[in-house]
Motif scaffolding. Structure first.
Motif, PDB file in Angstrom:
ATOM      1  N   ASN A   1       1.016  -1.358  -0.063  1.00 20.69           N
ATOM      2  CA  ASN A   1      -0.275   0.251  -0.143  1.00 20.69           C
ATOM      3  C   ASN A   1       1.160   1.112   0.124  1.00 20.69           C
ATOM      4  O   ASN A   1       0.203   2.399  -0.473  1.00 20.69           O
ATOM      5  CB  ASN A   1      -0.935  -0.163   1.490  1.00 20.69           C
ATOM      6  N   ASN A   2       2.422   1.216   0.053  1.00 24.15           N
ATOM      7  CA  ASN A   2       3.353   2.078   0.635  1.00 24.15           C
ATOM      8  C   ASN A   2       3.718   2.298  -1.056  1.00 24.15           C
ATOM      9  O   ASN A   2       4.448   2.923  -1.153  1.00 24.15           O
ATOM     10  CB  ASN A   2       3.549   2.298   1.566  1.00 24.15           C
ATOM     11  N   GLY A   3       4.251   1.843  -1.750  1.00 25.17           N
ATOM     12  CA  GLY A   3       4.543   1.525  -2.937  1.00 25.17           C
ATOM     13  C   GLY A   3       5.366   0.437  -3.585  1.00 25.17           C
ATOM     14  O   GLY A   3       3.974  -0.671  -3.674  1.00 25.17           O
ATOM     15  N   ASP A   4       6.114   0.199  -4.614  1.00 26.77           N
ATOM     16  CA  ASP A   4       6.437  -1.285  -5.066  1.00 26.77           C
ATOM     17  C   ASP A   4       7.300  -1.734  -4.913  1.00 26.77           C
ATOM     18  O   ASP A   4       7.817  -2.530  -5.529  1.00 26.77           O
ATOM     19  CB  ASP A   4       6.708  -0.841  -6.573  1.00 26.77           C
ATOM     20  N   THR A   5       8.414  -0.978  -3.907  1.00 30.14           N
ATOM     21  CA  THR A   5       9.512  -2.117  -3.715  1.00 30.14           C
ATOM     22  C   THR A   5       9.452  -2.414  -2.003  1.00 30.14           C
ATOM     23  O   THR A   5       8.314  -2.410  -1.131  1.00 30.14           O
ATOM     24  CB  THR A   5      10.750  -1.065  -3.271  1.00 30.14           C
ATOM     25  N   ALA A   6      10.728  -3.343  -1.533  1.00 32.87           N
ATOM     26  CA  ALA A   6      10.393  -4.025   0.163  1.00 32.87           C
ATOM     27  C   ALA A   6      11.722  -3.718   0.353  1.00 32.87           C
ATOM     28  O   ALA A   6      12.891  -4.210  -0.038  1.00 32.87           O
ATOM     29  CB  ALA A   6       9.708  -5.325   0.229  1.00 32.87           C
ATOM     30  N   TYR A   7      11.322  -2.468   1.707  1.00 32.14           N
ATOM     31  CA  TYR A   7      13.648  -2.971   2.270  1.00 32.14           C
ATOM     32  C   TYR A   7      14.279  -2.463   0.681  1.00 32.14           C
ATOM     33  O   TYR A   7      15.824  -2.459   1.238  1.00 32.14           O
ATOM     34  CB  TYR A   7      13.871  -3.360   2.719  1.00 32.14           C
ATOM     35  N   GLY A   8      14.323  -1.677   0.190  1.00 30.71           N
ATOM     36  CA  GLY A   8      15.551  -0.935  -0.705  1.00 30.71           C
ATOM     37  C   GLY A   8      15.222  -1.977  -2.412  1.00 30.71           C
ATOM     38  O   GLY A   8      16.734  -1.664  -2.845  1.00 30.71           O
ATOM     39  N   SER A   9      14.282  -3.026  -2.628  1.00 32.10           N
ATOM     40  CA  SER A   9      14.283  -3.854  -3.389  1.00 32.10           C
ATOM     41  C   SER A   9      14.462  -3.066  -4.777  1.00 32.10           C
ATOM     42  O   SER A   9      13.485  -2.068  -4.382  1.00 32.10           O
ATOM     43  CB  SER A   9      13.436  -4.409  -3.189  1.00 32.10           C
ATOM     44  N   ASP A  10      14.499  -4.097  -5.799  1.00 32.00           N
ATOM     45  CA  ASP A  10      14.037  -3.084  -7.041  1.00 32.00           C
ATOM     46  C   ASP A  10      11.897  -3.458  -7.068  1.00 32.00           C
ATOM     47  O   ASP A  10      11.190  -3.563  -6.116  1.00 32.00           O
ATOM     48  CB  ASP A  10      14.326  -3.802  -7.822  1.00 32.00           C
ATOM     49  N   PRO A  11      12.078  -2.828  -8.215  1.00 27.92           N
ATOM     50  CA  PRO A  11      10.039  -3.320  -7.895  1.00 27.92           C
ATOM     51  C   PRO A  11       9.306  -4.501  -8.069  1.00 27.92           C
ATOM     52  O   PRO A  11       9.966  -5.875  -8.878  1.00 27.92           O
ATOM     53  CB  PRO A  11       9.963  -1.640  -9.062  1.00 27.92           C
ATOM     54  N   LEU A  12       8.999  -4.617  -7.232  1.00 25.58           N
ATOM     55  CA  LEU A  12       8.251  -6.364  -7.403  1.00 25.58           C
ATOM     56  C   LEU A  12       6.892  -6.401  -7.388  1.00 25.58           C
ATOM     57  O   LEU A  12       6.090  -7.390  -7.621  1.00 25.58           O
ATOM     58  CB  LEU A  12       8.238  -6.479  -5.829  1.00 25.58           C
ATOM     59  N   TRP A  13       6.331  -5.322  -8.381  1.00 30.45           N
ATOM     60  CA  TRP A  13       5.213  -5.870  -8.747  1.00 30.45           C
ATOM     61  C   TRP A  13       5.594  -6.552 -10.521  1.00 30.45           C
ATOM     62  O   TRP A  13       6.801  -6.248 -11.049  1.00 30.45           O
ATOM     63  CB  TRP A  13       4.097  -4.660  -9.598  1.00 30.45           C
ATOM     64  N   LEU A  14       5.404  -7.873 -10.783  1.00 27.37           N
ATOM     65  CA  LEU A  14       5.629  -8.774 -11.607  1.00 27.37           C
ATOM     66  C   LEU A  14       4.848  -7.967 -13.236  1.00 27.37           C
ATOM     67  O   LEU A  14       3.553  -8.122 -12.966  1.00 27.37           O
ATOM     68  CB  LEU A  14       5.274 -10.336 -11.036  1.00 27.37           C
ATOM     69  N   GLU A  15       5.143  -8.500 -14.138  1.00 26.04           N
ATOM     70  CA  GLU A  15       4.696  -7.691 -15.222  1.00 26.04           C
ATOM     71  C   GLU A  15       3.383  -9.517 -15.402  1.00 26.04           C
ATOM     72  O   GLU A  15       2.266  -8.764 -16.528  1.00 26.04           O
ATOM     73  CB  GLU A  15       5.540  -7.579 -16.204  1.00 26.04           C
ATOM     74  N   HIS A  16       4.095 -10.136 -15.529  1.00 27.89           N
ATOM     75  CA  HIS A  16       3.076 -11.560 -15.683  1.00 27.89           C
ATOM     76  C   HIS A  16       3.487 -12.320 -14.597  1.00 27.89           C
ATOM     77  O   HIS A  16       4.788 -12.716 -13.846  1.00 27.89           O
ATOM     78  CB  HIS A  16       3.143 -12.445 -17.025  1.00 27.89           C
ATOM     79  N   GLN A  17       2.948 -13.408 -14.642  1.00 28.46           N
ATOM     80  CA  GLN A  17       3.138 -14.248 -13.456  1.00 28.46           C
ATOM     81  C   GLN A  17       4.072 -15.339 -13.641  1.00 28.46           C
ATOM     82  O   GLN A  17       3.759 -16.452 -14.399  1.00 28.46           O
ATOM     83  CB  GLN A  17       2.046 -15.872 -12.771  1.00 28.46           C
ATOM     84  N   PRO A  18       5.375 -15.308 -13.055  1.00 27.41           N
ATOM     85  CA  PRO A  18       6.656 -16.157 -13.437  1.00 27.41           C
ATOM     86  C   PRO A  18       6.208 -17.548 -13.577  1.00 27.41           C
ATOM     87  O   PRO A  18       5.485 -18.559 -12.310  1.00 27.41           O
ATOM     88  CB  PRO A  18       7.749 -15.370 -12.201  1.00 27.41           C
ATOM     89  N   SER A  19       6.888 -18.325 -13.751  1.00 26.45           N
ATOM     90  CA  SER A  19       6.540 -19.997 -14.171  1.00 26.45           C
ATOM     91  C   SER A  19       8.316 -20.220 -13.363  1.00 26.45           C
ATOM     92  O   SER A  19       8.650 -19.448 -12.816  1.00 26.45           O
ATOM     93  CB  SER A  19       7.445 -21.045 -15.256  1.00 26.45           C
ATOM     94  N   ALA A  20       7.745 -21.760 -12.992  1.00 27.30           N
ATOM     95  CA  ALA A  20       9.165 -22.026 -12.120  1.00 27.30           C
ATOM     96  C   ALA A  20      10.347 -22.004 -12.585  1.00 27.30           C
ATOM     97  O   ALA A  20      11.107 -21.970 -12.029  1.00 27.30           O
ATOM     98  CB  ALA A  20       8.815 -23.799 -11.746  1.00 27.30           C
ATOM     99  N   ASP A  21      10.079 -22.345 -13.478  1.00 33.31           N
ATOM    100  CA  ASP A  21      11.409 -22.119 -14.230  1.00 33.31           C
ATOM    101  C   ASP A  21      12.112 -21.172 -14.891  1.00 33.31           C
ATOM    102  O   ASP A  21      13.552 -20.908 -14.780  1.00 33.31           O
ATOM    103  CB  ASP A  21      11.176 -22.491 -16.096  1.00 33.31           C
ATOM    104  N   GLU A  22      12.021 -20.094 -14.723  1.00 30.38           N
ATOM    105  CA  GLU A  22      11.869 -18.328 -14.802  1.00 30.38           C
ATOM    106  C   GLU A  22      12.603 -17.908 -13.104  1.00 30.38           C
ATOM    107  O   GLU A  22      13.316 -17.674 -13.364  1.00 30.38           O
ATOM    108  CB  GLU A  22      10.532 -17.549 -14.826  1.00 30.38           C
ATOM    109  N   VAL A  23      11.564 -18.832 -12.094  1.00 27.08           N
ATOM    110  CA  VAL A  23      12.694 -18.493 -10.818  1.00 27.08           C
ATOM    111  C   VAL A  23      13.786 -18.854 -10.364  1.00 27.08           C
ATOM    112  O   VAL A  23      14.587 -18.694 -10.143  1.00 27.08           O
ATOM    113  CB  VAL A  23      11.025 -18.848  -9.847  1.00 27.08           C
TER     114      VAL A  23
END
Length: 206
Positions: free
Chosen positions: A33-55
């Motif tokens: 609710n406060n933004g799109d990062t966590a504790y200095g990370s890059d943005p965490l909103w995903l453009e699509h649902q990643p597959s297990a292989d992508e992770v």
């Protein structure tokens, strides 16, 4: 060149895995609710649902043994993509001895419409479950679960008790902003279930 999605990010020597943005809750204190990062990370909103292989491909670029812990915790509830979580955890298990933790709202069995606690056995080292409040009414106000005609508070406690049979290092957590009285009541709930309670510090990202 388009920047890659943030599927993993580091905080204080630990690696966090952002495998989904899905979540059946809308907690009042959620950092989303406060933004799109966590504790200095890059943005965490995903453009699509990643597959297990992508992770997994993302993880192959990291030295997994160098982390104190690897944690399924991003901008979503990891058990909403249970099979991806399990496949990625199995990969980590096959290449590293680093402990694996899942941070969860404890409502994965409701979401998946089956008992998922046994799935954690031998795969996950620690389960951290958001208790958030000491009774159902307060829990619903804070957590705002999307399930209808379900006592989400009792379902969460039931999951906590059961998963602790498969993962001995299971804990309930609350955020310190709920106040001392609520923390005491939360401790009593944890004691009754035979599960430890951890009080987390609330950090406002703004």
């Amino acid at each position: 060149m388009k920047k890659a999605m943030t599927l993993s990010y580091e905080i204080e020597g630990k690696l966090y895995l952002n495998i989904t943005n899905k979540c059946p809750c809308n907690c009042t204190f959620c950092i989303r609710n406060n933004g799109d990062t966590a504790y200095g990370s890059d943005p965490l909103w995903l453009e699509h649902q990643p597959s297990a292989d992508e992770v997994i491909e993302n993880l192959k670029e990291r030295d997994l043994d160098s982390y104190k812990e690897i944690i399924f915790c991003g901008y979503g509830e990891p058990t909403c993509e249970l099979e991806i979580m399990k496949t990625v955890a199995e990969f980590i298990r096959s290449v590293s001895k680093t402990p694996i933790r899942v941070n969860t709202n404890g409502l994965g069995s409701v979401y998946n419409k089956r008992d998922i606690a046994p799935d954690f056995k031998g795969l996950i080292d620690t389960v951290s479950i958001s208790l958030n409040a000491s009774d159902a009414e307060a829990y619903d106000k804070i957590t705002r679960p999307s399930f209808k005609n379900v006592n989400s508070f009792e379902e969460m406690l039931s999951f906590a008790k059961e998963v602790s049979q498969y993962v001995p290092d299971t804990m309930l957590t609350v955020v310190d902003i709920i106040g001392e009285e609520e923390i005491k009541k939360s401790q009593a709930i944890a004691d009754k279930l035979g599960i430890k309670l951890r009080v987390r510090e609330y950090i406002d990202e703004e």
